[in-house]
Design a protein around this motif. Structure first.
Motif, PDB file in Angstrom:
ATOM      1  N   LEU A 109      -4.398  28.352  40.092  1.00 39.69           N
ATOM      2  CA  LEU A 109      -5.235  27.387  39.405  1.00 39.69           C
ATOM      3  C   LEU A 109      -4.388  26.121  39.004  1.00 39.69           C
ATOM      4  O   LEU A 109      -4.824  24.955  39.219  1.00 39.69           O
ATOM      5  CB  LEU A 109      -6.288  28.006  38.320  1.00 39.69           C
ATOM      6  N   PHE A 110      -3.159  26.206  38.293  1.00 41.44           N
ATOM      7  CA  PHE A 110      -2.278  25.233  38.067  1.00 41.44           C
ATOM      8  C   PHE A 110      -1.905  24.572  39.102  1.00 41.44           C
ATOM      9  O   PHE A 110      -1.844  23.291  39.048  1.00 41.44           O
ATOM     10  CB  PHE A 110      -1.321  26.058  37.234  1.00 41.44           C
ATOM     11  N   GLN A 111      -1.705  25.247  40.176  1.00 42.81           N
ATOM     12  CA  GLN A 111      -1.053  24.539  41.436  1.00 42.81           C
ATOM     13  C   GLN A 111      -2.130  23.743  42.124  1.00 42.81           C
ATOM     14  O   GLN A 111      -2.048  22.602  42.604  1.00 42.81           O
ATOM     15  CB  GLN A 111      -0.442  25.575  42.419  1.00 42.81           C
ATOM     16  N   LEU A 137     -10.819  19.030  39.193  1.00 43.75           N
ATOM     17  CA  LEU A 137     -11.820  19.282  38.598  1.00 43.75           C
ATOM     18  C   LEU A 137     -12.113  20.463  38.557  1.00 43.75           C
ATOM     19  O   LEU A 137     -12.425  21.518  37.680  1.00 43.75           O
ATOM     20  CB  LEU A 137     -13.317  18.483  38.775  1.00 43.75           C
ATOM     21  N   ILE A 138     -12.455  21.255  39.774  1.00 43.56           N
ATOM     22  CA  ILE A 138     -12.850  22.491  40.036  1.00 43.56           C
ATOM     23  C   ILE A 138     -11.670  23.557  39.291  1.00 43.56           C
ATOM     24  O   ILE A 138     -11.963  24.765  38.503  1.00 43.56           O
ATOM     25  CB  ILE A 138     -12.887  22.959  41.379  1.00 43.56           C
ATOM     26  N   ALA A 139     -10.519  23.187  39.449  1.00 43.55           N
ATOM     27  CA  ALA A 139      -9.297  23.998  38.956  1.00 43.55           C
ATOM     28  C   ALA A 139      -9.236  23.796  37.621  1.00 43.55           C
ATOM     29  O   ALA A 139      -9.036  24.638  36.633  1.00 43.55           O
ATOM     30  CB  ALA A 139      -7.840  23.280  39.564  1.00 43.55           C
ATOM     31  N   SER A 140      -9.497  22.625  37.040  1.00 44.72           N
ATOM     32  CA  SER A 140      -9.783  22.388  35.475  1.00 44.72           C
ATOM     33  C   SER A 140     -10.543  23.273  34.797  1.00 44.72           C
ATOM     34  O   SER A 140     -10.468  23.785  33.755  1.00 44.72           O
ATOM     35  CB  SER A 140     -10.014  20.807  35.181  1.00 44.72           C
ATOM     36  N   TYR A 141     -11.865  23.602  35.550  1.00 44.99           N
ATOM     37  CA  TYR A 141     -13.071  24.341  35.084  1.00 44.99           C
ATOM     38  C   TYR A 141     -12.420  25.779  34.818  1.00 44.99           C
ATOM     39  O   TYR A 141     -12.678  26.312  33.487  1.00 44.99           O
ATOM     40  CB  TYR A 141     -13.930  24.517  35.934  1.00 44.99           C
ATOM     41  N   GLY A 142     -11.855  26.354  35.666  1.00 50.19           N
ATOM     42  CA  GLY A 142     -11.094  27.802  35.385  1.00 50.19           C
ATOM     43  C   GLY A 142      -9.946  27.768  34.394  1.00 50.19           C
ATOM     44  O   GLY A 142      -9.887  28.679  33.600  1.00 50.19           O
ATOM     45  N   PRO A 238      -0.749  25.067  27.067  1.00 52.13           N
ATOM     46  CA  PRO A 238      -0.201  24.499  28.337  1.00 52.13           C
ATOM     47  C   PRO A 238      -1.515  23.828  29.419  1.00 52.13           C
ATOM     48  O   PRO A 238      -1.219  22.987  29.996  1.00 52.13           O
ATOM     49  CB  PRO A 238       0.242  25.963  28.868  1.00 52.13           C
ATOM     50  N   VAL A 239      -2.541  24.282  29.287  1.00 55.87           N
ATOM     51  CA  VAL A 239      -3.762  23.807  29.717  1.00 55.87           C
ATOM     52  C   VAL A 239      -4.097  22.158  29.475  1.00 55.87           C
ATOM     53  O   VAL A 239      -4.142  21.486  30.074  1.00 55.87           O
ATOM     54  CB  VAL A 239      -4.939  24.596  29.948  1.00 55.87           C
ATOM     55  N   ALA A 240      -4.097  22.217  27.895  1.00 56.52           N
ATOM     56  CA  ALA A 240      -4.176  20.849  27.371  1.00 56.52           C
ATOM     57  C   ALA A 240      -3.375  19.799  27.779  1.00 56.52           C
ATOM     58  O   ALA A 240      -3.634  18.660  27.773  1.00 56.52           O
ATOM     59  CB  ALA A 240      -4.401  21.089  25.743  1.00 56.52           C
ATOM     60  N   ALA A 241      -2.016  20.380  27.714  1.00 56.44           N
ATOM     61  CA  ALA A 241      -0.972  19.433  27.923  1.00 56.44           C
ATOM     62  C   ALA A 241      -1.094  18.764  29.250  1.00 56.44           C
ATOM     63  O   ALA A 241      -0.857  17.758  29.603  1.00 56.44           O
ATOM     64  CB  ALA A 241       0.359  20.312  27.808  1.00 56.44           C
ATOM     65  N   LEU A 242      -1.423  19.663  30.237  1.00 54.52           N
ATOM     66  CA  LEU A 242      -1.716  19.295  31.647  1.00 54.52           C
ATOM     67  C   LEU A 242      -2.765  18.389  31.645  1.00 54.52           C
ATOM     68  O   LEU A 242      -2.608  17.172  32.323  1.00 54.52           O
ATOM     69  CB  LEU A 242      -1.729  20.402  32.618  1.00 54.52           C
ATOM     70  N   PHE A 243      -3.691  18.699  30.856  1.00 55.85           N
ATOM     71  CA  PHE A 243      -5.114  17.792  30.818  1.00 55.85           C
ATOM     72  C   PHE A 243      -4.611  16.374  30.374  1.00 55.85           C
ATOM     73  O   PHE A 243      -5.418  15.646  30.684  1.00 55.85           O
ATOM     74  CB  PHE A 243      -6.087  18.613  30.120  1.00 55.85           C
ATOM     75  N   GLY A 338       3.269  16.872  24.754  1.00 55.25           N
ATOM     76  CA  GLY A 338       4.363  17.461  23.808  1.00 55.25           C
ATOM     77  C   GLY A 338       3.518  17.857  22.804  1.00 55.25           C
ATOM     78  O   GLY A 338       3.729  18.867  22.081  1.00 55.25           O
ATOM     79  N   LEU A 339       2.685  16.988  22.363  1.00 56.96           N
ATOM     80  CA  LEU A 339       1.805  17.445  21.140  1.00 56.96           C
ATOM     81  C   LEU A 339       0.915  18.522  21.183  1.00 56.96           C
ATOM     82  O   LEU A 339       0.948  19.507  20.227  1.00 56.96           O
ATOM     83  CB  LEU A 339       1.058  16.263  20.787  1.00 56.96           C
ATOM     84  N   PHE A 340       0.320  18.762  22.322  1.00 58.12           N
ATOM     85  CA  PHE A 340      -0.558  19.758  22.558  1.00 58.12           C
ATOM     86  C   PHE A 340       0.269  21.277  22.648  1.00 58.12           C
ATOM     87  O   PHE A 340       0.119  22.315  22.227  1.00 58.12           O
ATOM     88  CB  PHE A 340      -1.382  19.749  23.975  1.00 58.12           C
ATOM     89  N   LEU A 341       1.400  21.048  23.266  1.00 56.65           N
ATOM     90  CA  LEU A 341       2.607  22.271  23.176  1.00 56.65           C
ATOM     91  C   LEU A 341       2.854  22.591  21.722  1.00 56.65           C
ATOM     92  O   LEU A 341       2.873  23.699  21.453  1.00 56.65           O
ATOM     93  CB  LEU A 341       3.750  22.218  24.060  1.00 56.65           C
ATOM     94  N   LEU A 342       3.082  21.659  20.944  1.00 58.11           N
ATOM     95  CA  LEU A 342       3.615  21.738  19.667  1.00 58.11           C
ATOM     96  C   LEU A 342       2.567  22.386  18.775  1.00 58.11           C
ATOM     97  O   LEU A 342       2.618  23.603  18.060  1.00 58.11           O
ATOM     98  CB  LEU A 342       3.959  20.389  18.999  1.00 58.11           C
ATOM     99  N   VAL A 343       1.169  21.936  19.051  1.00 57.65           N
ATOM    100  CA  VAL A 343      -0.060  22.506  18.239  1.00 57.65           C
ATOM    101  C   VAL A 343       0.045  23.908  18.634  1.00 57.65           C
ATOM    102  O   VAL A 343      -0.141  24.909  17.631  1.00 57.65           O
ATOM    103  CB  VAL A 343      -0.922  21.842  18.525  1.00 57.65           C
ATOM    104  N   GLY A 344       0.269  24.327  19.765  1.00 52.99           N
ATOM    105  CA  GLY A 344       0.273  25.606  20.418  1.00 52.99           C
ATOM    106  C   GLY A 344       1.167  26.543  19.699  1.00 52.99           C
ATOM    107  O   GLY A 344       0.961  27.816  19.308  1.00 52.99           O
ATOM    108  N   VAL A 345       2.488  26.146  19.422  1.00 52.94           N
ATOM    109  CA  VAL A 345       3.658  26.737  18.721  1.00 52.94           C
ATOM    110  C   VAL A 345       3.173  27.066  17.297  1.00 52.94           C
ATOM    111  O   VAL A 345       3.274  28.297  16.711  1.00 52.94           O
ATOM    112  CB  VAL A 345       4.735  26.059  18.950  1.00 52.94           C
ATOM    113  N   ILE A 346       2.652  26.001  16.757  1.00 51.15           N
ATOM    114  CA  ILE A 346       2.076  26.046  15.139  1.00 51.15           C
ATOM    115  C   ILE A 346       0.968  27.013  15.119  1.00 51.15           C
ATOM    116  O   ILE A 346       1.199  27.705  14.341  1.00 51.15           O
ATOM    117  CB  ILE A 346       2.086  24.586  14.605  1.00 51.15           C
TER     118      ILE A 346
END
Length: 503
Positions: A109-111, A137-142, A238-243, A338-346
């Motif tokens: 799905l990421f690809q 969009l179809i990939a983003s649903y999953g 990681p999904v939010a970061a790509l979004f 980067g912020l979305f990834l940082l939120v994930g770490v926190i």
């Protein structure tokens, strides 16, 4: 061989996704994904060099435009391909720290998502733009549902419903535009529109306005913005970061529509409409950050602030603010990821509170994460010395002595001041109001922290390289203001003259 690299950003993720479907071992899926995305970064670097000369055209199947599928590479599309590849690589490396283990479907799905994003940026035809929109969009649903949970399911339901309605509107707009112009090839639309009779021009404008409404929803422009904080706030890091790239597809489509359709029609363009829509989006986003109870949701509202700022820049008279806005676009897309990834770490180190803005136990890495949050907060608020400040300053300079100068100055300055308050409150809650025991949570490893550091510090890199980056952005803006080179590359030099192009 080199002329075929234009299609590589579409074919490479497609081929890798199909290959990943044949494997079950997570190690193999990760290796294929990271290797392919590294190659994609290298390809996009080459495409940036190629786009610096003149627009490049790839005719799929050898069909001469306006027939068939055509991919077009210019400075703007090459830049966004590069941004997508960098964010995709960082997000994928981050996901291999454990976020991808919920389902083996994550990597294909990421690809597919990368394929859809890249195809949308390269598409030279409005119908093919629709096709790539649907793929991403179809990939983003999953991807949005990856990891499960009621919060993600609720956000996904609203997200899917809105996008299904938008897809229907997209088809209606395409039908109206095709009925008026007789083509959906973007360059051919720009060539034919000035030749239309008044009735045909009005019909083309109506079709364009329907498409504009669709792209505004994709970009989360006021008043169709409420899906973004909920969806992005619920997605895994990681999904939010790509979004973070997805809303830029909507922005990109608006720019193409303005340049190749509305710029060729007689009468007013989209500048004033974009400016006031941007002002409303900026203020709504800034107010939303004040009431956010979760850090992820706050970052979603911060994205609305950045979208509003972009539209303010694009709303300048004769496109004078487009170059500065494109520089700001590069900044905000990379930093938001980067912020979305940082939120994930926190959030991982604050279990069970996660990203809730409540005082909890001390973090396992308070110094490193606190520094990253401080840099990201300064960058996103537009304070010196980072690229957010430079981008906003360039936009403000472009509006000096313009008709809407006061509205733009008030919007940018008030929006920046408003977001400082929730960012300061979040920082004090996360890093000052803590207990002494960090608990059993392990420190983030290099696969989580490395991509986060790299993307957050792009705000410093873009500030240090502000001169050449801003010049590149201004040349990309000039290509939009004068689309003759784009039209000539697609249709041939004899068809390069486009009436109605901005001076």
């Amino acid at each position: 061989m080199s002329e075929h690299l234009i299609i590589a950003p579409v074919v490479l993720p497609l081929a890798v996704a199909a290959l990943q479907l044949a494997f079950r071992e997570m190690r193999v899926l990760r290796g294929l994904g990271i290797a392919a995305t590294l190659v994609l970064v290298a390809v996009c670097a080459w495409l940036l060099q190629a786009a610096a000369q003149e627009p490049q055209v790839y005719q799929v199947g050898g069909w001469t435009p306006p027939l068939g599928i055509v991919l077009v590479l210019d400075r703007l599309s090459a830049s966004l391909l590069g941004v997508t590849a960098v964010i995709g690589l960082g997000s994928l490396i981050y996901a291999t720290a454990g976020a991808d283990t919920h389902s083996r479907a994550f990597h294909p799905l990421f690809q597919f998502q990368l394929m859809g994003l890249n195809g949308a940026f390269l598409s030279g035809d409005f119908f093919n733009l629709f096709v790539f929109f649907e793929i991403l969009l179809i990939a983003s649903y999953g991807l949005l549902l990856h990891g499960g949970g009621g919060r993600r399911s609720k956000a996904a339901f609203h997200y899917v419903t809105l996008n299904l309605v938008a897809s229907l509107m997209f088809l209606v707009g395409l039908a109206v535009l095709y009925g008026a112009v007789g083509t959906l090839n973007m360059a051919d639309v720009a060539r034919r529109v000035p030749e239309l009779a008044p009735e045909g021009a009005d019909l083309a404008r109506a079709g364009g306005m329907v498409l504009l409404a669709v792209f505004a929803l994709k970009a989360a422009v006021f008043p169709v913005y409420m899906w973004l904080p909920a969806a992005y706030g619920a997605a895994m890091a990681p999904v939010a970061a790509l979004f973070a790239v997805m809303t830029k597809v909507g922005i990109y489509a608006i720019l193409r529509l303005d340049s190749l359709l509305f710029g060729s029609l007689e009468g007013p363009g989209l500048e004033t409409m974009l400016l006031y829509a941007g002002l409303a989006t900026l203020l709504v986003g800034a107010l939303g950050t004040l009431g956010a109870a979760r850090l992820n949701t706050m970052v979603g509202y911060l994205m609305l602030v950045s979208i509003g700022t972009l539209l303010l820049g694009f709303g300048g008279r004769e496109g004078q603010g487009t170059g500065p806005a494109l520089y700001y676009l590069f900044h905000t897309t990379l930093l938001s990821a980067g912020l979305f990834l940082l939120v994930g770490v926190i959030a991982r180190q604050r279990a069970p509170l996660g990203d809730r803005l409540q005082a909890g136990a001390a973090l396992a890495q308070p110094t490193a994460l606190g520094l990253l949050f401080f840099v990201a907060a300064i960058g996103v608020a537009g304070l010196p010395p980072f690229s957010g400040f430079l981008g906003k300053l360039l936009i403000l300079q472009a509006f000096v002595e313009q008709p809407h100068m006061v509205a733009v100055f008030v919007g940018v300055l008030v929006g920046g001041l408003l977001v400082i308050v929730p960012l300061a409150r979040a920082g004090s809650t996360l890093f000052w109001k803590q207990g002494l025991d960090p608990g059993p949570v392990r420190a983030a490893g290099p696969r989580s922290l490395g991509p986060t550091v790299a993307l957050v510090f792009t705000t410093l890199i873009l500030a240090l390289a502000a001169g050449p980056t801003a010049q590149w952005a201004e040349r990309a803006a000039e290509d939009l203001r004068q689309p003759a080179a784009y039209v000539g590359a697609v249709l041939g030099e004899e068809n390069a003259t486009v009436e109605g192009s901005r001076p």
